[in-house]
Design an enzyme around this catalytic site. Structure first.
Site, mmCIF file in Angstrom:
data_model
loop_
_atom_site.group_PDB
_atom_site.id
_atom_site.type_symbol
_atom_site.label_atom_id
_atom_site.label_comp_id
_atom_site.label_asym_id
_atom_site.label_seq_id
_atom_site.Cartn_x
_atom_site.Cartn_y
_atom_site.Cartn_z
ATOM 1 N N PHE A 153 16.980 50.376 94.053
ATOM 2 C CA PHE A 153 16.443 50.281 92.688
ATOM 3 C C PHE A 153 16.786 48.912 92.102
ATOM 4 C CE2 PHE A 153 17.394 54.780 93.513
ATOM 5 C CZ PHE A 153 16.146 55.339 93.307
ATOM 6 N N LEU A 154 16.678 47.878 92.934
ATOM 7 C CA LEU A 154 17.118 46.548 92.502
ATOM 8 C C LEU A 154 16.023 45.822 91.741
ATOM 9 C CD1 LEU A 154 18.619 45.437 95.931
ATOM 10 C CD2 LEU A 154 19.819 46.529 94.031
ATOM 11 N N PHE A 253 12.540 48.914 78.690
ATOM 12 C CA PHE A 253 11.163 48.946 79.202
ATOM 13 C C PHE A 253 10.154 49.291 78.130
ATOM 14 C CE2 PHE A 253 10.798 48.038 83.711
ATOM 15 C CZ PHE A 253 12.120 47.710 83.933
ATOM 16 N N HIS A 255 9.111 46.612 76.132
ATOM 17 C CA HIS A 255 8.697 45.277 75.685
ATOM 18 C C HIS A 255 7.257 45.045 76.102
ATOM 19 C CE1 HIS A 255 12.843 44.441 74.764
ATOM 20 N NE2 HIS A 255 13.162 44.868 75.966
ATOM 21 N N GLY A 257 3.799 43.096 76.907
ATOM 22 C CA GLY A 257 3.582 41.802 77.540
ATOM 23 C C GLY A 257 2.184 41.729 78.117
ATOM 24 N N CYS A 264 6.846 45.481 93.325
ATOM 25 C CA CYS A 264 7.079 46.936 93.375
ATOM 26 C C CYS A 264 6.082 47.765 92.577
ATOM 27 C CB CYS A 264 8.486 47.249 92.893
ATOM 28 S SG CYS A 264 9.732 46.774 94.085
HETATM 29 C C1 UDX Z 1 11.331 47.008 89.645
HETATM 30 C C2 UDX Z 1 12.299 48.143 89.266
HETATM 31 O O1 UDX Z 1 12.891 47.869 87.998
HETATM 32 C C3 UDX Z 1 13.351 48.314 90.329
HETATM 33 O O2 UDX Z 1 14.197 49.402 90.019
HETATM 34 C C4 UDX Z 1 12.630 48.566 91.642
HETATM 35 O O3 UDX Z 1 13.485 48.835 92.691
HETATM 36 C C5 UDX Z 1 11.715 47.413 91.971
HETATM 37 O O4 UDX Z 1 10.775 47.259 90.911
HETATM 38 P P1 UDX Z 1 11.306 44.349 89.518
HETATM 39 O O5 UDX Z 1 9.924 44.461 90.099
HETATM 40 O O6 UDX Z 1 12.239 43.344 90.066
HETATM 41 O O7 UDX Z 1 12.038 45.767 89.633
HETATM 42 O O8 UDX Z 1 11.128 43.994 87.982
HETATM 43 P P2 UDX Z 1 11.293 44.694 86.556
HETATM 44 O O9 UDX Z 1 12.361 44.019 85.811
HETATM 45 O O10 UDX Z 1 11.379 46.166 86.654
HETATM 46 O O11 UDX Z 1 9.909 44.261 85.886
HETATM 47 C C6 UDX Z 1 8.658 44.589 86.463
HETATM 48 C C7 UDX Z 1 7.521 44.058 85.629
HETATM 49 O O12 UDX Z 1 7.444 44.759 84.396
HETATM 50 C C8 UDX Z 1 7.617 42.583 85.248
HETATM 51 O O13 UDX Z 1 6.344 41.985 85.376
HETATM 52 C C9 UDX Z 1 8.081 42.603 83.815
HETATM 53 O O14 UDX Z 1 7.719 41.468 83.094
HETATM 54 C C10 UDX Z 1 7.390 43.848 83.308
HETATM 55 N N1 UDX Z 1 8.049 44.461 82.153
HETATM 56 C C11 UDX Z 1 9.287 45.027 82.299
HETATM 57 C C12 UDX Z 1 7.401 44.496 80.929
HETATM 58 O O15 UDX Z 1 6.283 43.992 80.790
HETATM 59 N N2 UDX Z 1 8.018 45.117 79.881
HETATM 60 C C13 UDX Z 1 9.238 45.691 79.992
HETATM 61 O O16 UDX Z 1 9.730 46.258 79.000
HETATM 62 C C14 UDX Z 1 9.898 45.642 81.234
#
Ligand code: UDX
Length: 436
Positions: A153-154, A253, A255, A257, A264
């Site tokens: 879950f990284l 989560f 926010h 955008g 992922c």
């Molecule tokens: C994600 C999961 O969080 C992680 O647990 C999993 O194992 C792999 O996928 P990651 O893809 O590295 O991790 O990024 P994350 O920080 O979750 O953001 C994913 C996308 O969502 C990004 O494009 C980010 O900008 C967007 N995002 C995230 C938003 O638009 N709003 C938010 O509130 C949070």
């Protein structure tokens, strides 16, 4: 414990290094000779904060090594983790491509010596671990092994702290031997009282997809709320606070955008939909989250067009941030990969900057983009600036310096980094997401 990690991509490299940091002896295997040669030289193929120092330290301490020799590494291991890639299949149907996983299983099988636990770390559809088990048995009927699922879950950019301080560790096991082996591997987290969620193998496999689909849905939900806020003149930031303080909802989560991206969420939501369809169901909420994400990117293009008075043609647009999120060089499914070509197609010229993503951007974005040295250079003579990714270096821009060099002072803040009032003070026309 002696651990062998098959695959030195993002997940394998971070996981292997962190296991070494836990005190285990880890051998990372990859069939890409160049990559292994570079890793042996201390050259880290991805940008992940803190990873290079942690690799160097554990190599020095002889807890971490890199090799292409799979046979010896597997024979010596008590646990073999499979962390090879599971891209979306080339057929474009959303299915995960499991070729590399099954190849790894076939290659591991003949070299298993004493009891070994084989752990699926890659994100894989339900039933994959069982298939891995079948393959290993077929190739080596005498092997003494168990297969387990241990999804990761990284978050990119925060992977090391996520690994060292996880909310939980999920282990999908079918025997006590497998359970105690995995508990021993994660023993160093005992002090932090990290919960270990023990499930059957299928549930562990599905948990990963469900977690990512839920998070993607949460983002799409707030993105749709942001669009509604734009329509009716409400403020999504305050709304997110208002709902997020409810412990059942949670403030993370939420926010808004330009849409989620990365390696992922886009891939896993599609794969989960396919898993459901194969089992005769449709996951309508996940399907809607995916659709809403595509719509969000299109709406961002329209937002830019509206700010430019109805047409991008002949306009120069500065784009700050290209990666799908900050602190990574990963451009996979980044919103910029959809939004920028759409702007260019309508006649805009793009000047872009990103602290880490430019090299990958050159291979994914149209050729006619000008890449700049820094944010100010990108904004020179621009009609508008789009803040696409919230890198720290864009959070405290010298707005008066920025404004002086721009042709028109239009600021399109797709991450709601700035306060509309502040930008107004500096004479910018400002638009965020859901803060009209
Ligand atoms: C994600 C999961 O969080 C992680 O647990 C999993 O194992 C792999 O996928 P990651 O893809 O590295 O991790 O990024 P994350 O920080 O979750 O953001 C994913 C996308 O969502 C990004 O494009 C980010 O900008 C967007 N995002 C995230 C938003 O638009 N709003 C938010 O509130 C949070």
């Amino acid at each position: 414990m002696k651990i062998t990690m098959i695959g030195t991509g993002y997940v394998g490299l971070v996981t292997g290094t962190c296991f070494a940091e836990f005190g285990h002896h880890v051998t990372c295997v990859d069939n890409d000779r160049d990559k292994i040669a570079k890793l042996i030289d201390g050259d880290i193929p991805i940008y992940e904060p803190g990873l290079d120092a942690l690799v160097a330290k554990n190599v020095q301490d002889k807890h971490l090594s890199f090799t292409t020799e799979l046979a010896a590494a597997v024979a010596a291991a008590e646990a073999v983790f499979i962390a090879v890639g599971t891209p979306s299949s080339r057929r474009g149907d959303g299915y995960a491509d499991l070729t590399y996983i099954y190849e790894a299983a076939r290659e591991i099988a003949p070299h298993l010596k004493d009891y070994t636990i084989i752990v699926d770390k890659s994100t894989v559809p339900v039933g994959t671990a069982r298939q891995v088990s079948r393959i290993v048995k077929e190739v080596n009927p005498d092997a003494d092994f168990d297969v387990a699922s241990n999804p990761e879950f990284l978050r990119e950019g925060a992977a090391i702290s996520d690994f060292m301080r996880p909310d939980r560790v999920v282990i999908g096991v079918e025997s006590e031997r497998a359970e105690s082996a995995l508990r021993a591997i994660y023993q160093p987290l005992y002090l932090r009282e990290t919960p270990i969620v023990k499930t059957d193998i299928e549930t562990a496999e599905l948990t990963k997809y469900a977690a990512n689909a839920f998070l993607a849905t949460k983002i799409s939900f707030i993105n749709e709320m942001a669009v509604l806020c734009d329509e009716i003149g409400a403020d999504v930031t305050a709304l997110a606070k208002g709902i997020g303080m409810d412990g059942r909802i949670g403030s993370k989560f939420l926010h808004p955008g330009p849409g989620y991206g990365g390696s992922c969420f886009p891939k896993d939501t599609l794969a989960l939909m396919r898993i459901a369809q194969e089992n005769g169901h449709s996951l309508r909420i996940v399907e809607a989250a995916v659709e809403a994400n595509a719509a969000q990117k299109a709406k961002m293009v329209k937002k830019v067009r509206d700010m430019l008075g109805g047409s991008e043609a002949g306009k120069t647009i500065a784009v700050l941030g290209l990666t799908f999120k900050p602190e990574t060089d990963d451009m996979r499914d980044s919103p910029s990969v959809t939004i920028i070509p759409a702007l260019i197609e309508k006649g805009a010229s793009i000047r872009a900057h990103d602290p880490q993503g430019i090299e990958e951007a050159r291979t994914l974005l149209p050729q006619n983009i000008t890449y700049s040295e820094n944010a100010y250079d990108a904004c020179r003579d621009a009609d508008a600036v789009i803040l696409m990714t919230e890198w720290n270096q864009y959070r405290a821009l010298d707005l008066s310096r920025l404004g002086k060099t721009m042709k028109q002072k239009i600021f399109i803040d797709l991450r709601n980094v700035y306060s509309p009032e502040l930008l107004k003070e500096y004479g910018f026309r400002y638009v965020g997401v859901g803060r009209s």
